[in-house]
Design an enzyme around this catalytic site. Structure first.
Site, PDB file in Angstrom:
ATOM      1  CG  ASP A 109      -0.361  -0.139   2.522  1.00 17.66           C
ATOM      2  OD1 ASP A 109       0.880  -0.209   2.600  1.00 17.66           O
ATOM      3  OD2 ASP A 109      -1.099  -0.190   3.525  1.00 17.66           O
ATOM      4  CE1 TYR A 143       7.600   3.732   1.272  1.00 17.22           C
ATOM      5  CE2 TYR A 143       7.307   4.907  -0.797  1.00 17.22           C
ATOM      6  CZ  TYR A 143       7.978   3.964  -0.035  1.00 17.22           C
ATOM      7  OH  TYR A 143       9.023   3.257  -0.586  1.00 17.22           O
ATOM      8  CG  PHE A 166       8.541  -0.317  -3.944  1.00 11.77           C
ATOM      9  CD1 PHE A 166       8.996  -0.745  -2.701  1.00 11.77           C
ATOM     10  CD2 PHE A 166       7.851  -1.229  -4.740  1.00 11.77           C
ATOM     11  CE1 PHE A 166       8.767  -2.040  -2.257  1.00 11.77           C
ATOM     12  CE2 PHE A 166       7.626  -2.526  -4.306  1.00 11.77           C
ATOM     13  CZ  PHE A 166       8.077  -2.932  -3.060  1.00 11.77           C
ATOM     14  CG  HIS A 169       9.321  -6.089   1.157  1.00 11.27           C
ATOM     15  ND1 HIS A 169       9.899  -4.898   1.541  1.00 11.27           N
ATOM     16  CD2 HIS A 169       8.141  -5.762   0.559  1.00 11.27           C
ATOM     17  CE1 HIS A 169       9.107  -3.899   1.201  1.00 11.27           C
ATOM     18  NE2 HIS A 169       8.036  -4.386   0.595  1.00 11.27           N
TER      19      HIS A 169
END
Length: 229
Positions: free
Chosen positions: A65, A67, A78, A195
């Site tokens: 989701d 920031y 990202f 990740h």
């Protein structure tokens, strides 16, 4: 429902826009923007689609989701707004790119790549930076999960998988791997790793070489590679 999104995506996703869940999702999101602080700005909710039309997609990078800090989210997974400090996960992505490609950055570019986290430059080359959830309440990670965004982004992935060929999907972390269930791996390249967050980057993200693998695959299928630098 009249959704303001790039025309090719509007065409491909027209069925999902007419479903009851999307009507409920839209009502929820509008209410949230009215009553509290939500990111990204409304104009940027579908920004990743506006910058990367359906037929232009070459690579899909999945996030979770947006920031949730002030001024960060810009509609690309990202990525952050221009002139905003690059978050740790994106810093690790940049580090892996430099290591993977095995070359020094062009003169004068090293400072830029570590301070410019907008990533519009990738989106315009065909990289769909897709979060599973496209909105979030300020300072409340995951606050808009389970409201319908996941159904919508599953439809996005399914449309790409079914109607396009030879795409590269980068799935980082368990959440992204779950979203990968909708991908036909017989006609697309699916790359999986941990990740890139500081908590897990050393458990398989560093050294994954996804960026060179993606470019090799694109080139092998007659597509121009991505200039990740």
């Amino acid at each position: 429902m009249n959704v303001v999104i790039e025309s090719s995506w509007k065409r491909e996703l027209r069925d999902t826009f007419s479903q009851p869940y999307f009507t409920e999702l839209t009502a929820f999101v509008k209410k949230e923007y009215k009553e509290t602080i939500v990111y990204p700005a409304p104009k940027n909710i579908f920004r990743t689609f506006d910058l990367c039309p359906f037929d232009a997609v070459k690579v899909v990078i999945l996030g979770q989701d947006p920031y949730h800090g002030a001024g960060q989210a810009n509609g690309l997974a990202f990525a952050v707004q221009e002139d905003v400090r690059v978050p740790p996960s994106l810093q690790n992505i940049f580090k892996e790119i430099e290591t993977d490609l095995g070359q020094a950055l062009p003169a004068g570019r090293q400072a830029l790549v570590h301070t410019d986290g907008d990533l519009t430059r990738w989106a315009k080359q065909g990289v769909l930076l897709l979060n599973a959830t496209l909105t979030v309440r300020a300072h409340a990670a995951g606050s808009h999960q389970g409201r319908g965004w996941e159904i919508f982004t599953d439809a996005v992935i399914r449309a790409l998988s079914e109607k396009r060929e030879h795409l590269v999907f980068m799935l980082w972390g368990n959440y992204a791997r779950t979203k990968g269930a909708h991908i036909d791996r017989s006609k697309h390249l699916v790359l999986e790793a941990s990740h890139p967050s500081p908590l897990s980057a050393h458990s398989g993200f560093f050294g994954c070489k996804h960026f060179s693998q993606a470019n090799d695959y694109l080139t092998a299928h007659g597509k121009s590679p991505i200039d990740w630098l």
